[in-house]
Design a protein around this motif. Sequence first.
Motif, PDB file in Angstrom:
ATOM      1  N   ASP A   1      31.883 -20.240  94.092  1.00  0.00           N
ATOM      2  CA  ASP A   1      31.616 -20.696  92.534  1.00  0.00           C
ATOM      3  C   ASP A   1      31.430 -19.533  91.556  1.00  0.00           C
ATOM      4  O   ASP A   1      30.741 -19.592  91.575  1.00  0.00           O
ATOM      5  CB  ASP A   1      30.714 -22.165  92.736  1.00  0.00           C
ATOM      6  N   PHE A   2      32.128 -19.930  90.894  1.00  0.00           N
ATOM      7  CA  PHE A   2      31.951 -18.890  89.709  1.00  0.00           C
ATOM      8  C   PHE A   2      32.285 -19.450  88.571  1.00  0.00           C
ATOM      9  O   PHE A   2      33.678 -20.175  88.220  1.00  0.00           O
ATOM     10  CB  PHE A   2      32.677 -17.757  89.755  1.00  0.00           C
ATOM     11  N   ALA A   3      32.132 -18.996  87.549  1.00  0.00           N
ATOM     12  CA  ALA A   3      32.790 -18.940  85.699  1.00  0.00           C
ATOM     13  C   ALA A   3      33.474 -18.192  85.647  1.00  0.00           C
ATOM     14  O   ALA A   3      33.597 -16.518  85.888  1.00  0.00           O
ATOM     15  CB  ALA A   3      31.084 -19.116  84.610  1.00  0.00           C
ATOM     16  N   ALA A   4      34.741 -17.848  84.610  1.00  0.00           N
ATOM     17  CA  ALA A   4      35.417 -17.240  84.013  1.00  0.00           C
ATOM     18  C   ALA A   4      36.006 -17.664  83.092  1.00  0.00           C
ATOM     19  O   ALA A   4      36.749 -18.838  83.026  1.00  0.00           O
ATOM     20  CB  ALA A   4      36.378 -16.828  85.179  1.00  0.00           C
ATOM     21  N   CYS A   5      36.817 -16.304  81.945  1.00  0.00           N
ATOM     22  CA  CYS A   5      37.171 -16.238  80.876  1.00  0.00           C
ATOM     23  C   CYS A   5      38.695 -17.222  81.886  1.00  0.00           C
ATOM     24  O   CYS A   5      39.346 -16.618  83.109  1.00  0.00           O
ATOM     25  CB  CYS A   5      37.286 -16.060  79.889  1.00  0.00           C
ATOM     26  N   LEU A   6      39.072 -17.636  80.473  1.00  0.00           N
ATOM     27  CA  LEU A   6      40.993 -18.149  80.970  1.00  0.00           C
ATOM     28  C   LEU A   6      41.289 -16.882  81.348  1.00  0.00           C
ATOM     29  O   LEU A   6      42.366 -17.193  82.772  1.00  0.00           O
ATOM     30  CB  LEU A   6      41.222 -19.660  80.247  1.00  0.00           C
ATOM     31  N   ALA A   7      41.414 -16.585  80.193  1.00  0.00           N
ATOM     32  CA  ALA A   7      42.462 -14.814  80.721  1.00  0.00           C
ATOM     33  C   ALA A   7      42.253 -14.359  82.620  1.00  0.00           C
ATOM     34  O   ALA A   7      43.315 -14.245  83.139  1.00  0.00           O
ATOM     35  CB  ALA A   7      42.404 -13.828  79.961  1.00  0.00           C
ATOM     36  N   ALA A   8      41.151 -14.042  82.648  1.00  0.00           N
ATOM     37  CA  ALA A   8      41.010 -13.508  83.616  1.00  0.00           C
ATOM     38  C   ALA A   8      41.232 -14.173  85.301  1.00  0.00           C
ATOM     39  O   ALA A   8      41.611 -14.320  86.043  1.00  0.00           O
ATOM     40  CB  ALA A   8      39.099 -13.285  83.952  1.00  0.00           C
ATOM     41  N   ALA A   9      40.679 -15.938  84.807  1.00  0.00           N
ATOM     42  CA  ALA A   9      40.704 -17.153  85.880  1.00  0.00           C
ATOM     43  C   ALA A   9      42.575 -16.619  86.690  1.00  0.00           C
ATOM     44  O   ALA A   9      42.917 -16.699  87.617  1.00  0.00           O
ATOM     45  CB  ALA A   9      39.985 -17.921  85.523  1.00  0.00           C
TER      46      ALA A   9
ATOM     47  N   MET B   1      21.145 -13.126  84.332  1.00  0.00           N
ATOM     48  CA  MET B   1      21.757 -13.907  83.076  1.00  0.00           C
ATOM     49  C   MET B   1      23.071 -13.909  83.261  1.00  0.00           C
ATOM     50  O   MET B   1      23.902 -13.853  83.481  1.00  0.00           O
ATOM     51  CB  MET B   1      21.162 -13.822  81.580  1.00  0.00           C
ATOM     52  N   THR B   2      23.307 -15.735  83.002  1.00  0.00           N
ATOM     53  CA  THR B   2      24.478 -15.641  83.349  1.00  0.00           C
ATOM     54  C   THR B   2      25.375 -16.804  82.223  1.00  0.00           C
ATOM     55  O   THR B   2      24.138 -17.355  81.057  1.00  0.00           O
ATOM     56  CB  THR B   2      24.690 -17.111  84.543  1.00  0.00           C
ATOM     57  N   GLY B   3      26.623 -17.007  81.822  1.00  0.00           N
ATOM     58  CA  GLY B   3      26.902 -17.993  80.997  1.00  0.00           C
ATOM     59  C   GLY B   3      28.436 -16.992  80.043  1.00  0.00           C
ATOM     60  O   GLY B   3      28.357 -16.371  80.520  1.00  0.00           O
ATOM     61  N   LEU B   4      28.180 -18.011  78.931  1.00  0.00           N
ATOM     62  CA  LEU B   4      29.330 -17.074  78.378  1.00  0.00           C
ATOM     63  C   LEU B   4      28.728 -15.791  77.400  1.00  0.00           C
ATOM     64  O   LEU B   4      29.901 -15.248  76.815  1.00  0.00           O
ATOM     65  CB  LEU B   4      29.609 -18.539  76.992  1.00  0.00           C
ATOM     66  N   ALA B   5      27.356 -15.366  77.126  1.00  0.00           N
ATOM     67  CA  ALA B   5      27.382 -14.373  76.534  1.00  0.00           C
ATOM     68  C   ALA B   5      27.650 -12.957  77.304  1.00  0.00           C
ATOM     69  O   ALA B   5      28.396 -12.037  77.169  1.00  0.00           O
ATOM     70  CB  ALA B   5      25.730 -14.389  76.551  1.00  0.00           C
ATOM     71  N   GLN B   6      28.133 -12.818  79.102  1.00  0.00           N
ATOM     72  CA  GLN B   6      28.526 -11.702  79.268  1.00  0.00           C
ATOM     73  C   GLN B   6      29.828 -12.400  79.465  1.00  0.00           C
ATOM     74  O   GLN B   6      30.885 -11.217  80.342  1.00  0.00           O
ATOM     75  CB  GLN B   6      27.916 -12.163  80.550  1.00  0.00           C
TER      76      GLN B   6
ATOM     77  N   PRO C   1      31.454 -24.998  82.789  1.00  0.00           N
ATOM     78  CA  PRO C   1      31.091 -23.907  84.543  1.00  0.00           C
ATOM     79  C   PRO C   1      30.066 -23.674  83.603  1.00  0.00           C
ATOM     80  O   PRO C   1      29.167 -22.444  84.167  1.00  0.00           O
ATOM     81  CB  PRO C   1      32.011 -23.118  84.839  1.00  0.00           C
ATOM     82  N   THR C   2      29.033 -23.627  82.683  1.00  0.00           N
ATOM     83  CA  THR C   2      27.504 -23.181  82.434  1.00  0.00           C
ATOM     84  C   THR C   2      27.125 -23.349  83.549  1.00  0.00           C
ATOM     85  O   THR C   2      26.845 -24.232  84.077  1.00  0.00           O
ATOM     86  CB  THR C   2      27.178 -24.102  81.082  1.00  0.00           C
ATOM     87  N   GLY C   3      26.418 -21.824  83.511  1.00  0.00           N
ATOM     88  CA  GLY C   3      24.703 -21.896  84.628  1.00  0.00           C
ATOM     89  C   GLY C   3      25.746 -21.241  86.075  1.00  0.00           C
ATOM     90  O   GLY C   3      24.642 -20.742  86.734  1.00  0.00           O
ATOM     91  N   LEU C   4      27.238 -20.920  86.277  1.00  0.00           N
ATOM     92  CA  LEU C   4      27.670 -20.527  87.254  1.00  0.00           C
ATOM     93  C   LEU C   4      27.445 -19.000  87.269  1.00  0.00           C
ATOM     94  O   LEU C   4      27.653 -18.642  86.089  1.00  0.00           O
ATOM     95  CB  LEU C   4      29.282 -20.973  88.102  1.00  0.00           C
ATOM     96  N   PRO C   5      27.586 -18.208  88.455  1.00  0.00           N
ATOM     97  CA  PRO C   5      27.473 -16.611  88.352  1.00  0.00           C
ATOM     98  C   PRO C   5      28.775 -16.079  88.040  1.00  0.00           C
ATOM     99  O   PRO C   5      30.171 -17.106  88.025  1.00  0.00           O
ATOM    100  CB  PRO C   5      27.281 -16.082  89.303  1.00  0.00           C
ATOM    101  N   ARG C   6      29.206 -15.250  86.955  1.00  0.00           N
ATOM    102  CA  ARG C   6      30.411 -14.890  86.287  1.00  0.00           C
ATOM    103  C   ARG C   6      31.381 -14.480  87.648  1.00  0.00           C
ATOM    104  O   ARG C   6      30.640 -13.458  88.630  1.00  0.00           O
ATOM    105  CB  ARG C   6      30.113 -13.482  85.418  1.00  0.00           C
ATOM    106  N   LEU C   7      32.067 -14.513  87.708  1.00  0.00           N
ATOM    107  CA  LEU C   7      33.311 -13.731  88.510  1.00  0.00           C
ATOM    108  C   LEU C   7      33.051 -12.413  89.048  1.00  0.00           C
ATOM    109  O   LEU C   7      32.977 -12.004  87.815  1.00  0.00           O
ATOM    110  CB  LEU C   7      34.942 -14.172  87.607  1.00  0.00           C
TER     111      LEU C   7
END
Length: 73
Positions: free
Chosen positions: A27-35, A1-6, A58-64
């Motif tokens: 391509d990855f999704a990341a919260c701003l601080a981690a990015a 599962m990807t998304g903001l929940a993780q 970035p919804t749907g992308l795997p997390r960093l």
Amino acid sequence: MTGLAQSPHPEEPHVHLSVYLHDQRMDFAACLAAALVFIQDWNARHRPGAVTVLPGNPTGLPRLPNERLYLES
């Protein structure tokens, strides 16, 4: 599962990171601080400019991978 929940910080803005390594784009999704920490670390250890923050949701992308590690000091 990807998304903001993780996300380690679901309340933060999230960005789309595009990373180039050995002529391969990932391509990855990341919260701003981690990015921000990831980009700084990547530029210090690898080819500067090989990470780009792309506009858009970035919804749907795997997390960093190991995103939480970039938030620890």
